[in-house]
Design a protein around this motif. Structure first.
Motif, PDB file in Angstrom:
ATOM      1  N   ASP A 114       0.829  -1.205   0.000  1.00  0.00           N
ATOM      2  CA  ASP A 114       0.000   0.000   0.000  1.00  0.00           C
ATOM      3  C   ASP A 114       0.868   1.261   0.000  1.00  0.00           C
ATOM      4  OD1 ASP A 114      -2.439   1.290  -0.189  1.00  0.00           O
ATOM      5  OD2 ASP A 114      -2.692   1.423   1.994  1.00  0.00           O
ATOM      6  N   SER A 115       1.944   1.225  -0.786  1.00  0.00           N
ATOM      7  CA  SER A 115       2.839   2.370  -0.901  1.00  0.00           C
ATOM      8  C   SER A 115       2.110   3.547  -1.530  1.00  0.00           C
ATOM      9  CB  SER A 115       4.044   2.012  -1.769  1.00  0.00           C
ATOM     10  OG  SER A 115       4.776   0.969  -1.188  1.00  0.00           O
ATOM     11  N   GLN A 116       2.450   4.746  -1.060  1.00  0.00           N
ATOM     12  CA  GLN A 116       1.816   5.950  -1.579  1.00  0.00           C
ATOM     13  C   GLN A 116       2.095   6.061  -3.083  1.00  0.00           C
ATOM     14  OE1 GLN A 116       2.774   9.512   0.531  1.00  0.00           O
ATOM     15  NE2 GLN A 116       1.499  10.789  -0.762  1.00  0.00           N
ATOM     16  N   GLY A 117       1.073   6.384  -3.851  1.00  0.00           N
ATOM     17  CA  GLY A 117       1.225   6.574  -5.287  1.00  0.00           C
ATOM     18  C   GLY A 117       1.338   5.288  -6.084  1.00  0.00           C
ATOM     19  N   ASN A 118       1.022   4.151  -5.468  1.00  0.00           N
ATOM     20  CA  ASN A 118       1.117   2.894  -6.209  1.00  0.00           C
ATOM     21  C   ASN A 118       0.070   2.856  -7.328  1.00  0.00           C
ATOM     22  OD1 ASN A 118      -1.299   1.165  -5.513  1.00  0.00           O
ATOM     23  ND2 ASN A 118      -0.544   1.572  -3.438  1.00  0.00           N
ATOM     24  N   MET A 143      -8.088  -2.852 -17.304  1.00  0.00           N
ATOM     25  CA  MET A 143      -7.518  -1.643 -16.715  1.00  0.00           C
ATOM     26  C   MET A 143      -8.530  -1.099 -15.714  1.00  0.00           C
ATOM     27  SD  MET A 143      -5.060   0.622 -16.471  1.00  0.00           S
ATOM     28  CE  MET A 143      -3.946   0.023 -17.703  1.00  0.00           C
ATOM     29  N   GLY A 144      -8.093  -0.845 -14.488  1.00  0.00           N
ATOM     30  CA  GLY A 144      -9.002  -0.400 -13.440  1.00  0.00           C
ATOM     31  C   GLY A 144      -9.467   1.033 -13.595  1.00  0.00           C
ATOM     32  N   VAL A 145      -8.551   1.952 -13.865  1.00  0.00           N
ATOM     33  CA  VAL A 145      -8.874   3.362 -14.062  1.00  0.00           C
ATOM     34  C   VAL A 145      -8.054   3.885 -15.234  1.00  0.00           C
ATOM     35  CG1 VAL A 145      -9.474   3.796 -11.642  1.00  0.00           C
ATOM     36  CG2 VAL A 145      -7.137   4.183 -12.414  1.00  0.00           C
ATOM     37  N   LYS A 146      -8.509   4.995 -15.800  1.00  0.00           N
ATOM     38  CA  LYS A 146      -7.813   5.568 -16.954  1.00  0.00           C
ATOM     39  C   LYS A 146      -6.454   6.120 -16.541  1.00  0.00           C
ATOM     40  CE  LYS A 146      -8.715   8.332 -21.014  1.00  0.00           C
ATOM     41  NZ  LYS A 146      -9.705   9.084 -21.746  1.00  0.00           N
ATOM     42  N   ALA A 147      -5.436   5.811 -17.328  1.00  0.00           N
ATOM     43  CA  ALA A 147      -4.080   6.276 -17.045  1.00  0.00           C
ATOM     44  C   ALA A 147      -3.870   7.687 -17.574  1.00  0.00           C
ATOM     45  CB  ALA A 147      -3.063   5.330 -17.681  1.00  0.00           C
ATOM     46  N   ASN A 148      -2.990   8.421 -16.888  1.00  0.00           N
ATOM     47  CA  ASN A 148      -2.627   9.762 -17.332  1.00  0.00           C
ATOM     48  C   ASN A 148      -1.098   9.855 -17.422  1.00  0.00           C
ATOM     49  OD1 ASN A 148      -1.581  10.270 -14.717  1.00  0.00           O
ATOM     50  ND2 ASN A 148      -3.589  10.966 -14.008  1.00  0.00           N
ATOM     51  N   ASP A 149      -0.583  11.021 -17.738  1.00  0.00           N
ATOM     52  CA  ASP A 149       0.862  11.179 -17.905  1.00  0.00           C
ATOM     53  C   ASP A 149       1.635  10.866 -16.621  1.00  0.00           C
ATOM     54  OD1 ASP A 149       0.518  11.864 -20.555  1.00  0.00           O
ATOM     55  OD2 ASP A 149       0.765  14.024 -20.239  1.00  0.00           O
ATOM     56  N   ALA A 150       1.105  11.257 -15.485  1.00  0.00           N
ATOM     57  CA  ALA A 150       1.785  10.979 -14.213  1.00  0.00           C
ATOM     58  C   ALA A 150       1.861   9.473 -13.960  1.00  0.00           C
ATOM     59  CB  ALA A 150       1.071  11.680 -13.059  1.00  0.00           C
ATOM     60  N   TYR A 162       1.963   7.179 -16.308  1.00  0.00           N
ATOM     61  CA  TYR A 162       2.968   6.696 -17.250  1.00  0.00           C
ATOM     62  C   TYR A 162       4.371   6.946 -16.683  1.00  0.00           C
ATOM     63  CZ  TYR A 162       5.808   6.292 -21.441  1.00  0.00           C
ATOM     64  OH  TYR A 162       6.788   5.942 -22.329  1.00  0.00           O
ATOM     65  N   ASP A 163       4.594   8.141 -16.140  1.00  0.00           N
ATOM     66  CA  ASP A 163       5.896   8.459 -15.544  1.00  0.00           C
ATOM     67  C   ASP A 163       6.213   7.509 -14.390  1.00  0.00           C
ATOM     68  OD1 ASP A 163       6.230  10.520 -17.354  1.00  0.00           O
ATOM     69  OD2 ASP A 163       5.630  12.097 -15.936  1.00  0.00           O
ATOM     70  N   LYS A 164       5.209   7.201 -13.587  1.00  0.00           N
ATOM     71  CA  LYS A 164       5.390   6.269 -12.471  1.00  0.00           C
ATOM     72  C   LYS A 164       5.800   4.896 -13.009  1.00  0.00           C
ATOM     73  CE  LYS A 164       4.741   4.783  -8.157  1.00  0.00           C
ATOM     74  NZ  LYS A 164       5.497   5.203  -7.007  1.00  0.00           N
ATOM     75  N   PHE A 165       5.124   4.435 -14.063  1.00  0.00           N
ATOM     76  CA  PHE A 165       5.455   3.143 -14.668  1.00  0.00           C
ATOM     77  C   PHE A 165       6.896   3.141 -15.175  1.00  0.00           C
ATOM     78  CE2 PHE A 165       5.824   0.341 -18.340  1.00  0.00           C
ATOM     79  CZ  PHE A 165       5.418  -0.863 -17.785  1.00  0.00           C
ATOM     80  N   ILE A 166       7.298   4.209 -15.844  1.00  0.00           N
ATOM     81  CA  ILE A 166       8.674   4.316 -16.356  1.00  0.00           C
ATOM     82  C   ILE A 166       9.667   4.276 -15.184  1.00  0.00           C
ATOM     83  CG2 ILE A 166      10.316   5.832 -17.553  1.00  0.00           C
ATOM     84  CD1 ILE A 166       8.296   4.335 -19.354  1.00  0.00           C
ATOM     85  N   GLY A 167       9.294   4.856 -14.051  1.00  0.00           N
ATOM     86  CA  GLY A 167      10.147   4.773 -12.865  1.00  0.00           C
ATOM     87  C   GLY A 167      10.358   3.344 -12.416  1.00  0.00           C
ATOM     88  N   TYR A 168       9.305   2.528 -12.455  1.00  0.00           N
ATOM     89  CA  TYR A 168       9.444   1.118 -12.111  1.00  0.00           C
ATOM     90  C   TYR A 168      10.398   0.414 -13.087  1.00  0.00           C
ATOM     91  CZ  TYR A 168       5.448   1.135  -8.861  1.00  0.00           C
ATOM     92  OH  TYR A 168       4.605   1.363  -7.810  1.00  0.00           O
ATOM     93  N   VAL A 169      10.232   0.701 -14.372  1.00  0.00           N
ATOM     94  CA  VAL A 169      11.096   0.087 -15.391  1.00  0.00           C
ATOM     95  C   VAL A 169      12.547   0.461 -15.137  1.00  0.00           C
ATOM     96  CG1 VAL A 169      11.666   0.027 -17.856  1.00  0.00           C
ATOM     97  CG2 VAL A 169       9.264  -0.018 -17.138  1.00  0.00           C
ATOM     98  N   GLY A 170      12.776   1.712 -14.765  1.00  0.00           N
ATOM     99  CA  GLY A 170      14.132   2.180 -14.509  1.00  0.00           C
ATOM    100  C   GLY A 170      14.806   1.495 -13.333  1.00  0.00           C
ATOM    101  N   LEU A 171      14.034   0.936 -12.426  1.00  0.00           N
ATOM    102  CA  LEU A 171      14.601   0.230 -11.275  1.00  0.00           C
ATOM    103  C   LEU A 171      15.070  -1.173 -11.626  1.00  0.00           C
ATOM    104  CD1 LEU A 171      12.029   1.263  -8.504  1.00  0.00           C
ATOM    105  CD2 LEU A 171      14.384   2.103  -8.790  1.00  0.00           C
ATOM    106  N   CYS A 172      14.640  -1.675 -12.765  1.00  0.00           N
ATOM    107  CA  CYS A 172      14.966  -3.056 -13.143  1.00  0.00           C
ATOM    108  C   CYS A 172      16.353  -3.181 -13.723  1.00  0.00           C
ATOM    109  CB  CYS A 172      13.941  -3.568 -14.147  1.00  0.00           C
ATOM    110  SG  CYS A 172      12.290  -3.633 -13.433  1.00  0.00           S
TER     111      CYS A 172
END
Length: 143
Positions: free
Chosen positions: A60-64, A124-131, A133-143
């Motif tokens: 339940d991390s903030q912004g998940n 998809m549970g809710v519509k995605a926005n640019d923020a 997408y940026d969050k998803f890219i952050g996850y990818v960058g951790l890999c």
């Protein structure tokens, strides 16, 4: 008389080629099968990204991104991991096909807008926005 020799400029490698390209290697998930190294590279990143997203949802991390993946997460909690495998395959197909994976790597799923709109994609549970997408890219960058 002077002869001019024109050198052919080097062909730049695609990202898929830089990640190993079409060289066949043993698939760690199924050692009796072979997989293209480029595809394996993408699948490894995709699966690690999914794991990070799920870990943040469970904690339940903030912004998940739990609201986005709610339909799939509820299935997994219920013991059905089929759609996680479908998600992994679709993302691997998408990245492989769009970065030079050639004829052996095709993507036939939804386009980006439709895939991230619950009105067009019930997974998809809710519509995605640019923020998001940026969050998803952050996850990818951790890999």
């Amino acid at each position: 008389m002077t002869t001019t020799i024109f050198a052919t400029p080097p062909t730049e490698l695609t990202l898929y080629q830089k990640l190993g390209g079409t060289a066949m290697v043993s698939d760690p998930n199924n050692p009796s099968q072979m997989i293209e190294q480029g595809r394996l590279s993408y699948r490894s990143v995709v699966d690690s990204t999914i794991t990070l997203i799920v870990a943040d949802i469970v904690a339940d991390s903030q912004g998940n991104l739990g609201a986005h993946f709610a339909p799939i997460v509820s299935e997994v909690v219920g013991g059905n991991t089929t759609n996680v495998a479908v998600l992994s395959k679709n993302l691997t197909d998408f990245f492989s096909a769009n970065t030079g994976g050639g004829a052996t790597n095709t993507y036939s799923g939804l386009g980006m807008v439709a895939a991230h709109d619950p009105a067009q994609n019930p997974r998809m549970g809710v519509k995605a926005n640019d923020a998001d997408y940026d969050k998803f890219i952050g996850y990818v960058g951790l890999c």
